[in-house]
Design a protein around this motif. Structure first.
Motif, PDB file in Angstrom:
ATOM      1  N   ALA A   1      13.571  -6.272 -12.608  1.00 37.70           N
ATOM      2  CA  ALA A   1      14.164  -6.808 -11.576  1.00 37.70           C
ATOM      3  C   ALA A   1      15.510  -7.790 -11.859  1.00 37.70           C
ATOM      4  O   ALA A   1      16.483  -7.587 -11.013  1.00 37.70           O
ATOM      5  N   THR A   2      15.369  -8.431 -12.941  1.00 39.78           N
ATOM      6  CA  THR A   2      16.579  -8.997 -13.377  1.00 39.78           C
ATOM      7  C   THR A   2      17.886  -8.087 -13.653  1.00 39.78           C
ATOM      8  O   THR A   2      18.962  -8.338 -13.158  1.00 39.78           O
ATOM      9  N   ASP A   3      17.664  -6.862 -14.023  1.00 43.89           N
ATOM     10  CA  ASP A   3      18.426  -5.816 -14.268  1.00 43.89           C
ATOM     11  C   ASP A   3      19.042  -5.623 -13.032  1.00 43.89           C
ATOM     12  O   ASP A   3      20.251  -5.007 -13.160  1.00 43.89           O
ATOM     13  N   ARG A   4      18.414  -5.470 -12.040  1.00 37.95           N
ATOM     14  CA  ARG A   4      18.894  -5.160 -10.707  1.00 37.95           C
ATOM     15  C   ARG A   4      19.350  -6.165  -9.646  1.00 37.95           C
ATOM     16  O   ARG A   4      19.618  -5.842  -8.657  1.00 37.95           O
ATOM     17  N   GLY A   5      19.405  -7.433 -10.281  1.00 36.78           N
ATOM     18  CA  GLY A   5      20.049  -8.404  -9.575  1.00 36.78           C
ATOM     19  C   GLY A   5      19.054  -8.847  -8.669  1.00 36.78           C
ATOM     20  O   GLY A   5      19.241  -9.723  -7.718  1.00 36.78           O
ATOM     21  N   ILE A   6      17.742  -8.886  -8.812  1.00 38.87           N
ATOM     22  CA  ILE A   6      16.730  -9.206  -7.951  1.00 38.87           C
ATOM     23  C   ILE A   6      16.164 -10.638  -8.835  1.00 38.87           C
ATOM     24  O   ILE A   6      15.740 -10.865  -9.709  1.00 38.87           O
ATOM     25  N   ARG A   7      15.906 -11.582  -7.713  1.00 42.09           N
ATOM     26  CA  ARG A   7      15.410 -12.913  -8.367  1.00 42.09           C
ATOM     27  C   ARG A   7      13.939 -12.792  -8.359  1.00 42.09           C
ATOM     28  O   ARG A   7      13.341 -12.211  -7.226  1.00 42.09           O
ATOM     29  N   CYS A   8      13.221 -13.381  -9.260  1.00 41.51           N
ATOM     30  CA  CYS A   8      11.776 -13.301  -9.512  1.00 41.51           C
ATOM     31  C   CYS A   8      11.380 -14.878  -8.952  1.00 41.51           C
ATOM     32  O   CYS A   8      11.924 -15.895  -9.568  1.00 41.51           O
ATOM     33  N   LEU A   9      10.206 -14.854  -8.404  1.00 39.53           N
ATOM     34  CA  LEU A   9       9.609 -16.331  -7.984  1.00 39.53           C
ATOM     35  C   LEU A   9       8.060 -16.233  -8.221  1.00 39.53           C
ATOM     36  O   LEU A   9       7.391 -15.329  -7.547  1.00 39.53           O
ATOM     37  N   THR A  10       7.711 -16.943  -9.080  1.00 38.91           N
ATOM     38  CA  THR A  10       6.205 -17.188  -9.251  1.00 38.91           C
ATOM     39  C   THR A  10       5.699 -18.036  -8.193  1.00 38.91           C
ATOM     40  O   THR A  10       6.058 -19.228  -8.340  1.00 38.91           O
ATOM     41  N   LEU A  11       4.534 -17.591  -7.348  1.00 38.59           N
ATOM     42  CA  LEU A  11       3.877 -18.554  -6.372  1.00 38.59           C
ATOM     43  C   LEU A  11       2.770 -18.906  -7.055  1.00 38.59           C
ATOM     44  O   LEU A  11       1.834 -18.559  -7.697  1.00 38.59           O
ATOM     45  N   ASP A  12       2.480 -20.457  -6.467  1.00 39.61           N
ATOM     46  CA  ASP A  12       1.295 -20.750  -6.942  1.00 39.61           C
ATOM     47  C   ASP A  12       0.510 -21.052  -5.651  1.00 39.61           C
ATOM     48  O   ASP A  12       1.073 -21.765  -4.659  1.00 39.61           O
ATOM     49  N   TYR A  13      -0.747 -20.136  -5.542  1.00 39.67           N
ATOM     50  CA  TYR A  13      -1.394 -20.122  -4.430  1.00 39.67           C
ATOM     51  C   TYR A  13      -1.757 -21.410  -3.612  1.00 39.67           C
ATOM     52  O   TYR A  13      -1.797 -21.691  -2.522  1.00 39.67           O
ATOM     53  N   ASP A  14      -2.305 -22.250  -4.578  1.00 37.55           N
ATOM     54  CA  ASP A  14      -2.904 -23.850  -4.249  1.00 37.55           C
ATOM     55  C   ASP A  14      -1.896 -24.532  -3.901  1.00 37.55           C
ATOM     56  O   ASP A  14      -2.061 -25.432  -2.778  1.00 37.55           O
ATOM     57  N   VAL A  15      -0.436 -24.526  -4.264  1.00 33.59           N
ATOM     58  CA  VAL A  15       0.640 -25.303  -3.978  1.00 33.59           C
ATOM     59  C   VAL A  15       0.754 -24.957  -2.408  1.00 33.59           C
ATOM     60  O   VAL A  15       1.038 -25.792  -1.586  1.00 33.59           O
ATOM     61  N   LEU A  16       1.221 -23.671  -2.107  1.00 34.38           N
ATOM     62  CA  LEU A  16       1.248 -23.252  -0.679  1.00 34.38           C
ATOM     63  C   LEU A  16       0.296 -23.706   0.192  1.00 34.38           C
ATOM     64  O   LEU A  16       0.556 -23.932   1.397  1.00 34.38           O
ATOM     65  N   ARG A  17      -1.048 -23.641  -0.312  1.00 25.79           N
ATOM     66  CA  ARG A  17      -1.891 -23.969   0.726  1.00 25.79           C
ATOM     67  C   ARG A  17      -2.026 -25.545   0.821  1.00 25.79           C
ATOM     68  O   ARG A  17      -2.675 -26.253   1.780  1.00 25.79           O
ATOM     69  N   GLY A  18      -1.249 -26.261   0.033  1.00 28.67           N
ATOM     70  CA  GLY A  18      -1.132 -27.761   0.217  1.00 28.67           C
ATOM     71  C   GLY A  18      -2.430 -28.673  -0.423  1.00 28.67           C
ATOM     72  O   GLY A  18      -2.503 -29.552  -0.391  1.00 28.67           O
ATOM     73  N   THR A  19      -3.004 -27.739  -1.542  1.00 29.88           N
ATOM     74  CA  THR A  19      -3.878 -28.515  -2.392  1.00 29.88           C
ATOM     75  C   THR A  19      -3.412 -28.918  -3.816  1.00 29.88           C
ATOM     76  O   THR A  19      -4.338 -29.623  -4.373  1.00 29.88           O
ATOM     77  N   ASP A  20      -2.384 -28.721  -4.020  1.00 28.67           N
ATOM     78  CA  ASP A  20      -1.772 -29.287  -5.279  1.00 28.67           C
ATOM     79  C   ASP A  20      -0.290 -29.496  -5.177  1.00 28.67           C
ATOM     80  O   ASP A  20       0.508 -28.760  -4.242  1.00 28.67           O
ATOM     81  N   SER A  21       0.038 -30.803  -5.507  1.00 26.50           N
ATOM     82  CA  SER A  21       1.335 -31.151  -5.230  1.00 26.50           C
ATOM     83  C   SER A  21       2.466 -30.810  -6.287  1.00 26.50           C
ATOM     84  O   SER A  21       3.865 -31.295  -6.452  1.00 26.50           O
ATOM     85  N   SER A  22       2.052 -30.060  -7.366  1.00 21.58           N
ATOM     86  CA  SER A  22       3.040 -29.605  -8.505  1.00 21.58           C
ATOM     87  C   SER A  22       3.909 -28.609  -7.812  1.00 21.58           C
ATOM     88  O   SER A  22       3.660 -28.006  -6.750  1.00 21.58           O
ATOM     89  N   GLU A  23       5.249 -28.796  -8.281  1.00 21.18           N
ATOM     90  CA  GLU A  23       6.246 -27.836  -7.797  1.00 21.18           C
ATOM     91  C   GLU A  23       6.055 -26.340  -8.251  1.00 21.18           C
ATOM     92  O   GLU A  23       5.473 -26.113  -9.378  1.00 21.18           O
ATOM     93  N   TYR A  24       6.577 -25.591  -7.387  1.00 21.85           N
ATOM     94  CA  TYR A  24       6.588 -23.981  -7.842  1.00 21.85           C
ATOM     95  C   TYR A  24       7.654 -23.868  -8.637  1.00 21.85           C
ATOM     96  O   TYR A  24       8.579 -24.659  -9.324  1.00 21.85           O
ATOM     97  N   ARG A  25       7.411 -22.818  -9.464  1.00 23.88           N
ATOM     98  CA  ARG A  25       8.222 -22.299 -10.488  1.00 23.88           C
ATOM     99  C   ARG A  25       9.349 -21.196 -10.223  1.00 23.88           C
ATOM    100  O   ARG A  25       8.771 -20.111  -9.579  1.00 23.88           O
ATOM    101  N   LEU A  26      10.443 -21.280 -10.573  1.00 22.58           N
ATOM    102  CA  LEU A  26      11.560 -20.239 -10.564  1.00 22.58           C
ATOM    103  C   LEU A  26      11.750 -19.674 -11.821  1.00 22.58           C
ATOM    104  O   LEU A  26      11.814 -20.343 -12.850  1.00 22.58           O
TER     105      LEU A  26
END
Length: 219
Positions: free
Chosen positions: A193-218
């Motif tokens: 992905a990096t070689d092709r200029g695509i940004r990667c984003l790691t998702l935290d399922y619990d954060v998106l559901r609002g059950t955890d206040s920790s930041e997402y990671r890029l």
């Protein structure tokens, strides 16, 4: 779709050259114009191919596939054992599992997880080869295509690459950048992905559901 089993030689002429000596192979010609050459191994991956838009010209024992950049796939036919065409109809597309579908919903609801100022244009944005999970615009108004997986592997990066190739032909959208988002992203997929200029984003399922206040990671 057309399926041809033939003893053939294949030469690619373009930014570099590649040669496949005579052997029995499967030639796959799809309705989108793509042509790919397969051996009886490597699972889905072809030995060589030409992505659309491209044009196939058959002249006796020589097939020449040309794309808009002037690259050529020259297939020299020694003998044909099978040649058949099949109408597959409209494919309904990949049905995502529950977690993957929910990730898409959650990221659409919280689109600024992608970055400050991001806005959602549409979920399941249609293309000729299937829908892009999310089409967004960044803070500067530029188009961004997002492919979402539960587990990020090379196949997903390849899928997003194909979407970007199509979307960037649309003058109303281009230039379109890509974001590959998943709960886990394999190192090989991240490197590609990096070689092709695509940004990667790691998702935290619990954060998106609002059950955890920790930041997402890029990454």
């Amino acid at each position: 779709m057309r399926l041809v089993i033939a003893r053939c030689q294949v030469d690619y002429v373009g930014r570099l050259t590649a040669h496949l000596p005579f052997a029995r192979r499967l030639l796959l010609i799809k309705s989108d114009g793509s042509v790919s050459v397969h051996a009886d191994d490597r699972a889905y991956k072809p030995l060589n191919w030409m992505s659309p838009p491209c044009w196939l010209v058959e002249d006796d024992s020589m097939w020449v596939v040309t794309n808009k950049n002037g690259e050529e796939l020259r297939i020299t036919i020694d003998s044909i054992e099978h040649d058949s065409s099949h109408e597959l109809g409209v494919d309904p597309g990949l049905v995502k599992d529950g977690v993957e579908a929910h990730l898409q919903e959650l990221l659409a609801e919280h689109v600024q997880t992608l970055g400050e100022g991001y806005t959602l244009v549409r979920r399941e944005y249609p293309t000729a080869i299937g829908p892009v999970d999310l089409l967004c615009r960044d803070a500067d108004g530029a188009s961004v295509a997002v492919e979402i997986k539960r587990r990020g592997e090379i196949d997903g990066v390849e899928q997003l690459t194909r979407y970007l190739e199509l979307l960037n032909r649309d003058p109303l959208l281009a230039p379109v950048r890509g974001v590959f988002a998943a709960q886990q992203i394999k190192p090989q997929a991240k490197t590609l992905a990096t070689d092709r200029g695509i940004r990667c984003l790691t998702l935290d399922y619990d954060v998106l559901r609002g059950t955890d206040s920790s930041e997402y990671r890029l990454f």
